[in-house]
Design an enzyme around this catalytic site. Structure first.
Site, PDB file in Angstrom:
ATOM      1  N   GLY A   8      37.562  70.482  34.630  1.00  0.00           N
ATOM      2  CA  GLY A   8      37.435  69.122  34.284  1.00  0.00           C
ATOM      3  C   GLY A   8      38.649  68.865  33.604  1.00  0.00           C
ATOM      4  N   GLY A  12      39.421  62.354  30.860  1.00  0.00           N
ATOM      5  CA  GLY A  12      39.732  61.777  29.524  1.00  0.00           C
ATOM      6  C   GLY A  12      39.753  62.665  28.256  1.00  0.00           C
ATOM      7  CG  ASP A 151      25.712  64.493  18.016  1.00  0.00           C
ATOM      8  OD1 ASP A 151      26.243  63.663  18.584  1.00  0.00           O
ATOM      9  OD2 ASP A 151      25.130  65.208  18.980  1.00  0.00           O
ATOM     10  CG  HIS A 179      25.282  65.358  22.863  1.00  0.00           C
ATOM     11  ND1 HIS A 179      25.990  65.040  21.455  1.00  0.00           N
ATOM     12  CD2 HIS A 179      26.168  65.078  23.526  1.00  0.00           C
ATOM     13  CE1 HIS A 179      27.125  64.788  21.660  1.00  0.00           C
ATOM     14  NE2 HIS A 179      27.404  64.848  22.916  1.00  0.00           N
ATOM     15  CG  MET A 230      33.349  65.008  24.079  1.00  0.00           C
ATOM     16  SD  MET A 230      31.667  65.560  23.103  1.00  0.00           S
ATOM     17  CE  MET A 230      32.282  67.149  22.446  1.00  0.00           C
TER      18      MET A 230
END
Length: 330
Positions: A8, A12, A151, A179, A230
């Site tokens: 992937g 983004g 987190d 999550h 992320m």
């Protein structure tokens, strides 16, 4: 030699994550895979003057097989991003199928690799991955990680702004559960060094950690979700895994995992009633060396949060398992 794969890599999260992995001195080979644009992303990154050799693959011409063969660590941010008014659960039908296909590839081409699942909803995609690996006869609970580090990163950052700490990573704050939303439970009572959160700010702080993703989606005004933070969190976890595999000691990070297969996990399963749960994990050469029980030390406020977490997580996990065991009709 360490070969890292990003599945992937054109998205983004995937692009900045790939950039961070290319910058990592621990990585010797970086293979990028996605359904579009990967050769271009790989060419761009290959000009950066760090040791990792970068290659990019598309689905055609056995691209997935070529990307995964010989991999030591596979990081999976693949999937569609969350859009405004879309919950992580809304993503399920699309992203579940994507993750299942990628994990089938891992099971076939690099079954011993450490697998880091970022694709949402993590509460369901990690159980999906476990089921696929079980069916292939190659499931090792110590090597399948759900990445919940964002987190933790948010908790560190938000607490630092309240207590006036200039270096957020000096705060170690366990964030456990799952999550998404109410399944995310920050244990501020177990922060090291200890922190004093004013009572009138506690509920808002918990809510901000739980729903920080919504804050980003709203701020981007429909233009995306939490991709950069992320990517940072995914890299932070991946780098710790790589360092632990190479022999560095004392590396701990919470992760959403299948606990019955991990030392210390059974007591947490008994306390939560859940086989998949995020707790601090001590990392080592074999992946997850030990699950650390912080659940039993939760205070009364946190226990209430955990009750809501357990109820929501149970459904999320079942949905993932069900997806593989009884595939939806196409």
């Amino acid at each position: 030699m360490v070969k890292a794969v990003v599945a992937g890599a054109s998205g983004g999260i995937g692009q900045p994550l790939s950039l961070l992995l290319k910058s990592c001195q621990q990585v010797d080979e970086l293979a990028l895979y996605d359904v579009v644009n990967t050769p271009g992303v790989a060419a761009d990154l290959s000009h950066i003057s760090t040791p990792a050799i970068v290659t990019g693959y598309l689905p055609g011409d056995d691209g997935l097989k070529k990307a995964l063969t010989g991999a030591d660590i596979v990081v999976i941010p693949a999937g569609i991003p969350r859009k405004p008014n879309m919950t992580r659960d809304d993503l399920f039908k699309i992203n579940a199928g994507i993750v299942q296909g990628l994990i089938e590839g891992v099971a076939q081409h690099c079954p011993k690799a450490y697998i880091l699942v970022i694709s949402n909803p993590v509460n369901s995609t990690v159980p999906i991955a476990a089921e696929v690996l079980k069916r292939a006869g190659v499931f090792d609970p110590k090597r399948l990680f759900g990445v919940t580090t964002l987190d933790v990163v948010r908790a560190e950052t938000f607490v630092a702004s309240i207590v006036g700490e200039k270096v957020p990573t000096k705060n170690t704050i366990p964030v456990i559960g799952g999550h998404s939303g109410e399944t995310i439970v920050p244990l501020f009572s177990q922060a090291k060094p200890s922190v004093s959160i004013p009572s009138d700010k506690l509920d808002a702080l918990v809510n901000r950690v739980q729903f920080g993703g919504d804050e980003v989606v709203k701020a981007k005004d429909g233009g995306g979700s939490a991709t950069l933070s992320m990517a940072y969190a995914g890299f932070r976890f991946a780098e710790k895994v790589i360092k632990a595999v190479k022999g560095e000691k004392g590396l701990v990070e919470p992760s959403f995992m299948y606990l019955p297969g991990i030392s210390g996990g059974d007591s947490i399963v008994k306390a939560t009633g859940l086989e998949f749960f995020s707790v601090p994990i001590e990392l080592g050469p074999n992946g997850a060396e030990k699950a650390i029980d912080v659940v039993s030390s939760a205070n009364d406020h946190e226990k209430k949060l955990l009750e809501a977490c357990y109820a929501a997580l149970k459904g999320n996990i079942s949905k993932g398992v069900e997806f593989v065991q009884n595939p939806p009709q196409k």
